[in-house]
Design a protein around this motif. Sequence first.
Motif, PDB file in Angstrom:
ATOM      1  N   UNK A 178       0.352   6.474 -10.801  1.00 54.08           N
ATOM      2  CA  UNK A 178       0.431   7.891 -11.133  1.00 54.08           C
ATOM      3  C   UNK A 178      -0.948   8.547 -11.081  1.00 54.08           C
ATOM      4  N   UNK A 179      -1.969   7.827 -11.541  1.00 59.02           N
ATOM      5  CA  UNK A 179      -3.331   8.379 -11.497  1.00 59.02           C
ATOM      6  C   UNK A 179      -3.834   8.510 -10.070  1.00 59.02           C
ATOM      7  N   UNK A 180      -3.491   7.530  -9.235  1.00 60.29           N
ATOM      8  CA  UNK A 180      -3.861   7.616  -7.823  1.00 60.29           C
ATOM      9  C   UNK A 180      -3.189   8.818  -7.173  1.00 60.29           C
ATOM     10  N   UNK A 181      -1.927   9.012  -7.467  1.00 63.59           N
ATOM     11  CA  UNK A 181      -1.191  10.137  -6.893  1.00 63.59           C
ATOM     12  C   UNK A 181      -1.764  11.464  -7.381  1.00 63.59           C
ATOM     13  N   UNK A 182      -2.058  11.545  -8.673  1.00 66.15           N
ATOM     14  CA  UNK A 182      -2.614  12.781  -9.223  1.00 66.15           C
ATOM     15  C   UNK A 182      -3.937  13.135  -8.556  1.00 66.15           C
ATOM     16  N   UNK A 183      -4.708  12.111  -8.180  1.00 69.86           N
ATOM     17  CA  UNK A 183      -6.023  12.348  -7.588  1.00 69.86           C
ATOM     18  C   UNK A 183      -5.961  12.678  -6.108  1.00 69.86           C
ATOM     19  N   UNK A 184      -4.875  12.295  -5.440  1.00 70.29           N
ATOM     20  CA  UNK A 184      -4.850  12.422  -3.974  1.00 70.29           C
ATOM     21  C   UNK A 184      -3.796  13.376  -3.434  1.00 70.29           C
ATOM     22  N   UNK A 185      -2.735  13.623  -4.168  1.00 67.63           N
ATOM     23  CA  UNK A 185      -1.639  14.445  -3.653  1.00 67.63           C
ATOM     24  C   UNK A 185      -1.867  15.904  -4.043  1.00 67.63           C
ATOM     25  N   UNK A 186      -1.995  16.751  -3.038  1.00 66.00           N
ATOM     26  CA  UNK A 186      -2.249  18.183  -3.243  1.00 66.00           C
ATOM     27  C   UNK A 186      -1.231  18.989  -2.443  1.00 66.00           C
ATOM     28  N   UNK A 187       0.034  18.768  -2.738  1.00 63.28           N
ATOM     29  CA  UNK A 187       1.105  19.358  -1.940  1.00 63.28           C
ATOM     30  C   UNK A 187       1.056  20.880  -1.950  1.00 63.28           C
ATOM     31  N   UNK A 188       0.873  21.483  -3.107  1.00 68.57           N
ATOM     32  CA  UNK A 188       0.854  22.946  -3.188  1.00 68.57           C
ATOM     33  C   UNK A 188      -0.275  23.529  -2.356  1.00 68.57           C
ATOM     34  N   UNK A 189      -1.456  22.897  -2.435  1.00 68.59           N
ATOM     35  CA  UNK A 189      -2.591  23.384  -1.647  1.00 68.59           C
ATOM     36  C   UNK A 189      -2.310  23.263  -0.154  1.00 68.59           C
ATOM     37  N   UNK A 199      -0.338  10.657 -23.340  1.00 65.86           N
ATOM     38  CA  UNK A 199       0.729  10.514 -22.341  1.00 65.86           C
ATOM     39  C   UNK A 199       0.940   9.044 -21.992  1.00 65.86           C
ATOM     40  N   UNK A 200      -0.134   8.304 -21.837  1.00 65.08           N
ATOM     41  CA  UNK A 200      -0.016   6.884 -21.497  1.00 65.08           C
ATOM     42  C   UNK A 200       0.635   6.082 -22.617  1.00 65.08           C
ATOM     43  N   UNK A 201       0.346   6.458 -23.861  1.00 66.98           N
ATOM     44  CA  UNK A 201       0.996   5.788 -24.992  1.00 66.98           C
ATOM     45  C   UNK A 201       2.505   6.028 -24.962  1.00 66.98           C
ATOM     46  N   UNK A 202       2.900   7.258 -24.676  1.00 69.37           N
ATOM     47  CA  UNK A 202       4.323   7.580 -24.641  1.00 69.37           C
ATOM     48  C   UNK A 202       5.027   6.878 -23.488  1.00 69.37           C
ATOM     49  N   UNK A 203       4.347   6.767 -22.361  1.00 65.33           N
ATOM     50  CA  UNK A 203       4.945   6.072 -21.216  1.00 65.33           C
ATOM     51  C   UNK A 203       5.138   4.592 -21.536  1.00 65.33           C
ATOM     52  N   UNK A 204       4.143   3.980 -22.202  1.00 69.66           N
ATOM     53  CA  UNK A 204       4.278   2.573 -22.600  1.00 69.66           C
ATOM     54  C   UNK A 204       5.430   2.395 -23.581  1.00 69.66           C
ATOM     55  N   UNK A 205       5.633   3.381 -24.449  1.00 71.80           N
ATOM     56  CA  UNK A 205       6.729   3.309 -25.400  1.00 71.80           C
ATOM     57  C   UNK A 205       8.084   3.587 -24.793  1.00 71.80           C
ATOM     58  N   UNK A 206       8.088   4.016 -23.548  1.00 70.37           N
ATOM     59  CA  UNK A 206       9.338   4.298 -22.838  1.00 70.37           C
ATOM     60  C   UNK A 206       9.703   3.190 -21.861  1.00 70.37           C
ATOM     61  N   UNK A 207       8.687   2.622 -21.193  1.00 71.72           N
ATOM     62  CA  UNK A 207       8.931   1.620 -20.150  1.00 71.72           C
ATOM     63  C   UNK A 207       8.605   0.192 -20.585  1.00 71.72           C
ATOM     64  N   UNK A 208       7.814   0.046 -21.630  1.00 66.79           N
ATOM     65  CA  UNK A 208       7.253  -1.259 -21.950  1.00 66.79           C
ATOM     66  C   UNK A 208       5.840  -1.344 -21.389  1.00 66.79           C
ATOM     67  N   UNK A 209       5.001  -2.146 -22.027  1.00 70.30           N
ATOM     68  CA  UNK A 209       3.570  -2.144 -21.712  1.00 70.30           C
ATOM     69  C   UNK A 209       3.269  -2.554 -20.279  1.00 70.30           C
ATOM     70  N   UNK A 210       3.894  -3.621 -19.779  1.00 67.62           N
ATOM     71  CA  UNK A 210       3.551  -4.143 -18.456  1.00 67.62           C
ATOM     72  C   UNK A 210       3.933  -3.157 -17.356  1.00 67.62           C
ATOM     73  N   UNK A 221      -0.014  17.073 -21.716  1.00 69.29           N
ATOM     74  CA  UNK A 221      -1.236  17.176 -20.915  1.00 69.29           C
ATOM     75  C   UNK A 221      -2.309  16.152 -21.266  1.00 69.29           C
ATOM     76  N   UNK A 222      -2.339  15.682 -22.514  1.00 68.90           N
ATOM     77  CA  UNK A 222      -3.369  14.734 -22.934  1.00 68.90           C
ATOM     78  C   UNK A 222      -3.103  13.361 -22.297  1.00 68.90           C
ATOM     79  N   UNK A 223      -4.044  12.903 -21.483  1.00 68.15           N
ATOM     80  CA  UNK A 223      -3.837  11.679 -20.712  1.00 68.15           C
ATOM     81  C   UNK A 223      -3.636  10.453 -21.595  1.00 68.15           C
ATOM     82  N   UNK A 224      -4.488  10.278 -22.600  1.00 65.83           N
ATOM     83  CA  UNK A 224      -4.397   9.094 -23.462  1.00 65.83           C
ATOM     84  C   UNK A 224      -3.065   9.066 -24.209  1.00 65.83           C
TER      85      UNK A 224
END
Length: 372
Positions: free
Chosen positions: A255-266, A235-246, A230-233
Amino acid sequence: MSINTTAISAGRALEALRAGHAAQAAGQMTTSWMLHGRPGIGKTEIVQQLAQETGSQLFDLRLTTIEPQDLRGLPFYDHDTRRTVWYRPEDLPDDPARPAILFLDELTAAAPSLQPTVYGLLQERRVGRHLLPPSTFIVAAGNAVEDGAVAYEMGTALSDRLIHLFLRPEASDWLTRYAVPRGLHPAVTAFIRTRPDLLDTTEEALRRGQMIACTPRSWSRVSTILTAVPDKALRNVLIAGTLGEAAAAEFILVAEEIAATVQASDMLALKQADRVELYPASLHGLTALVYALVALAGRETIGPAIEVMADIRRLSQLRPESEFARLPLGELCTYGFELLIDKALAEGLQEAFRDSRAYADYAAEREAAGRG
């Protein structure tokens, strides 16, 4: 040594193994198979799915972790016959009444001392005096030296015993066959649909001398991270360690754009007229909404999911934003319905489409346009 055969998707490789398994079960062909492909492309998942589909017991041998005697078994001295007798290892199929798949993983990374023992399994279907049951289907897998993995060149004595399938990453195949059925996070599926070139970056990472690369397996791990951390900061470190920084930086923005705009359940919980303002006004957001609707569709929610999906095609009429006029709304709607219908057929929910006025209107429009 190059693998001089036709490169195919993971889904096509699964089809080939299905055909081979059926031919062996019918007594028409008995052979051994080899899956070549970069690390993380999904070779193991293909064999696991085949075992599940065919009801076969899966014997998964990681050849980098065993010695020749682990396959041959242990000797003991029979005093009555004055002979050495070999105890058969439990890692090999021995029940003729139950179909089995023997998966010899990491074949190309196995120690050369193990290969003569493996030859017998692949060609003669035996180790010492232990014969595999006729119902055993044999599949091997491995990486090539140029993939940057630990690997030995495969000699002709070994390669001649196999039918070789060379897997290449293909985004549309991965999304349809793997990501959507397993319910991967909509941010991952939406991102790969719009950036299929980032499904696998192993070759580019090797060329640049980088350790971390995007692979189908790493994207599956990112999906888990998005749900589990759940911790955003962090989570981003782990994603960089999985995909590479770029690649991570680009994905995190989406992902942040989607989290802010997609409200499928609602949206599923609202009446049709109240949903209009909740549609995201970006390609990434709408693509993620499509995947989220498919993931959320169930016996109680498939009706509203059909309505939300159907209205995607009309967003340029329903909303004033100019962005909608530039988006491929019809294509997204059609693609979403293809996925949703596949899920409905798999789960016995197809009646919802027959009873849906929204889907009837969509189908009538397509037929009128000559695309029915």
